[in-house]
Write an enzyme that holds these catalytic residues in place. Structure first.
Site, PDB file in Angstrom:
ATOM      1  N   ASP A  25       0.857  -1.186   0.000  1.00  0.00           N
ATOM      2  CA  ASP A  25       0.000   0.000   0.000  1.00  0.00           C
ATOM      3  C   ASP A  25       0.897   1.242   0.000  1.00  0.00           C
ATOM      4  OD1 ASP A  25      -2.247   1.898   0.626  1.00  0.00           O
ATOM      5  OD2 ASP A  25      -3.344   0.047   0.947  1.00  0.00           O
ATOM      6  N   HIS A  33       2.266   2.007  -3.141  1.00  0.00           N
ATOM      7  CA  HIS A  33       1.335   2.954  -3.760  1.00  0.00           C
ATOM      8  C   HIS A  33       1.842   4.392  -3.712  1.00  0.00           C
ATOM      9  CE1 HIS A  33      -2.384   0.090  -3.217  1.00  0.00           C
ATOM     10  NE2 HIS A  33      -1.382  -0.471  -3.875  1.00  0.00           N
TER      11      HIS A  33
END
Length: 451
Positions: free
Chosen positions: A256, A279
């Site tokens: 993430d 991310h």
């Protein structure tokens, strides 16, 4: 205060109790009034310990086995309680040992300058079913600490593989009945101030690896965070309601955001970070369920991102209120990043979200020297129809399509106001921002009073 790792003990008997004297150092400083603080509690007394012999609390001396199988939680707690009473003490996790630790809360306040020296390995319980349902929020929780350091050459291993369900898909994972929806963060700090975390490795957390909540005066340096690219929601470092933060010279690879900045954060400086996979560096998502979100004074610079979903981004939910202001992203190197520059006021983590008119106001955002290659789209600025983005600067943006990919999207720019400055590649970025007549700034300022 840096405390050099000492050679571990093998003695298993508990140390003798020491007689305590009155505290000659006075009470601990009061926390910043801007932050929540615990109910008043008496500080432990400073004992008459010899610094070279009696301020090191090796968990092996408190009964830990260090074989990676036996439960060493009680030994860690005992060492912790003893060290908590001594100024400048060190709780030592010695090298070449592995300590299985069940979910615990290590609670202050303690005497100043306590150090957790991790040179060995801390292991979380590997089986999901062995975690108590009341302990799913975090694995190791640090609560109400001041002037505290975690350091060392060791590893904090969340052993999160079973939590991820062995699947790249969240939807598939949720169908597995034995995996709770709530998953634990590896290391969490709550209401703690003047905290340093340096040099350690944090691997394979079930959820977020390192979280700071309602804290301040945070320094993170030279840490290494690692989990697989397909491990869901495994943010590297997560900040919420936390101020005065510096994160530097660290490597983060996860499933993430490498760094996630949530509401209530200000005066955050992030620099010299290698991020990927993951991310990217993200502010948000902010304003979910019409909540108030306030983020300001964020500097992100000298970042290298490789094979990430995003580069640097701000994401807000429709319907939120509050503001994001004074944010700088500069000297960002991207390599095969899907979308290097993002402002998304229509953020949605589901297939469909309801359209709403309200939005968290975004103003005073600079993107400067964002250079490298993208794999999907160079820039995505999707600002609210009712609350446009204002004072957005695009300076020296040089983004080229990656030679490894063939299908690309054009730059998207919607309802964003500000100015651009060459060089700009692709050239369409020069037309990305609209000129503001003053009315847009007034809209942004009208949202700031919520913060």
């Amino acid at each position: 205060m840096s405390v050099e790792a000492r050679k571990h003990h093998t003695k298993k008997s508990k140390p003798r109790p020491h007689k305590h004297q009155k505290d000659k150092h006075g009470p601990e400083p009061e926390p910043d009034s801007r932050f929540p603080s615990p109910a008043p509690a008496p500080l432990p007394r400073y004992g008459s310990y010899n610094r070279t012999k009696s301020s090191i609390f090796d968990v092996l001396s408190f009964g830990a086995k260090g074989d990676g199988v036996s439960d060493d939680t009680k030994a860690l707690i005992a060492a912790w309680k003893a060290a908590c009473r001594v100024a400048g003490a060190t709780v030592e996790i010695p090298s070449e040992f592995k300590f299985l630790i069940k979910p615990i809360t290590l609670q202050g306040p303690c005497m100043p300058n306590l150090v957790l020296q991790i040179d060995g390995t801390l292991l979380a319980p590997p089986k999901v079913g062995s975690w108590p349902k009341s302990s799913l929020f975090q694995w190791i929780n640090f609560k109400w600490f001041h002037n505290f350091t975690i350091q060392g050459n060791g590893i904090v291993d969340g052993q999160g593989f079973e939590w991820w369900g062995g699947s790249q898909s969240n939807s598939i994972q949720k169908k597995s009945k034995h995996i709770p929806e709530m998953k634990p963060t590896a290391l969490r700090f709550y209401a703690s101030y003047n905290v340093t975390v340096r040099d350690i490795k944090i691997n394979n957390s079930p959820l977020c690896h390192l979280k700071f909540d309602s804290s301040g005066g945070i320094k993170v340096k030279n840490i290494h965070i690692s989990s697989p690219e397909n491990s869901p929601n495994t943010d590297g470092i997560h900040l919420q309601n936390t101020k005065d933060v510096e994160i530097q010279h660290s490597d983060i690879a996860c499933g993430d955001d490498c760094v996630s900045i949530q509401t209530g954060c200000s005066n955050v400086h992030i620099h010299h970070i290698n991020c990927g996979p993951g991310h990217g560096i993200s502010l948000g998502g902010l304003g979910k369920d019409k909540s108030v979100a306030c983020v300001s004074d964020i500097v992100v610079e000298k970042i290298s991102l490789q094979n990430t979903l995003a580069g640097v981004r701000i994401k807000t939910w429709q319907g939120g209120i509050g503001s994001v202001k004074n944010v700088s992203f500069s000297s960002i190197q991207v390599s095969d990043v899907k979308v290097p520059i993002i402002i998304d006021q229509y953020y949605c983590d589901k297939h469909l979200c309801d359209n709403q008119t309200g939005a968290v106001a975004i103003s005073g955002v600079e993107f400067n020297q964002i250079i490298g290659t993208y794999s999907v789209q160079p820039i995505h600025l999707a600002c609210s129809n009712s609350v446009p983005c204002s004072d957005v600067d695009l300076i020296d943006i040089q983004l080229k399509p990656s030679s490894k990919y063939q299908s690309f999207q054009q730059a998207l720019c919607w309802n964003s106001y500000g100015k651009s400055q060459a060089p700009l590649v692709p050239s369409s970025i020069d037309y990305c921002l609209r000129r503001d007549s003053g009315s847009v700034k007034r809209i942004a300022r009208s949202h700031e009073h919520m913060c």
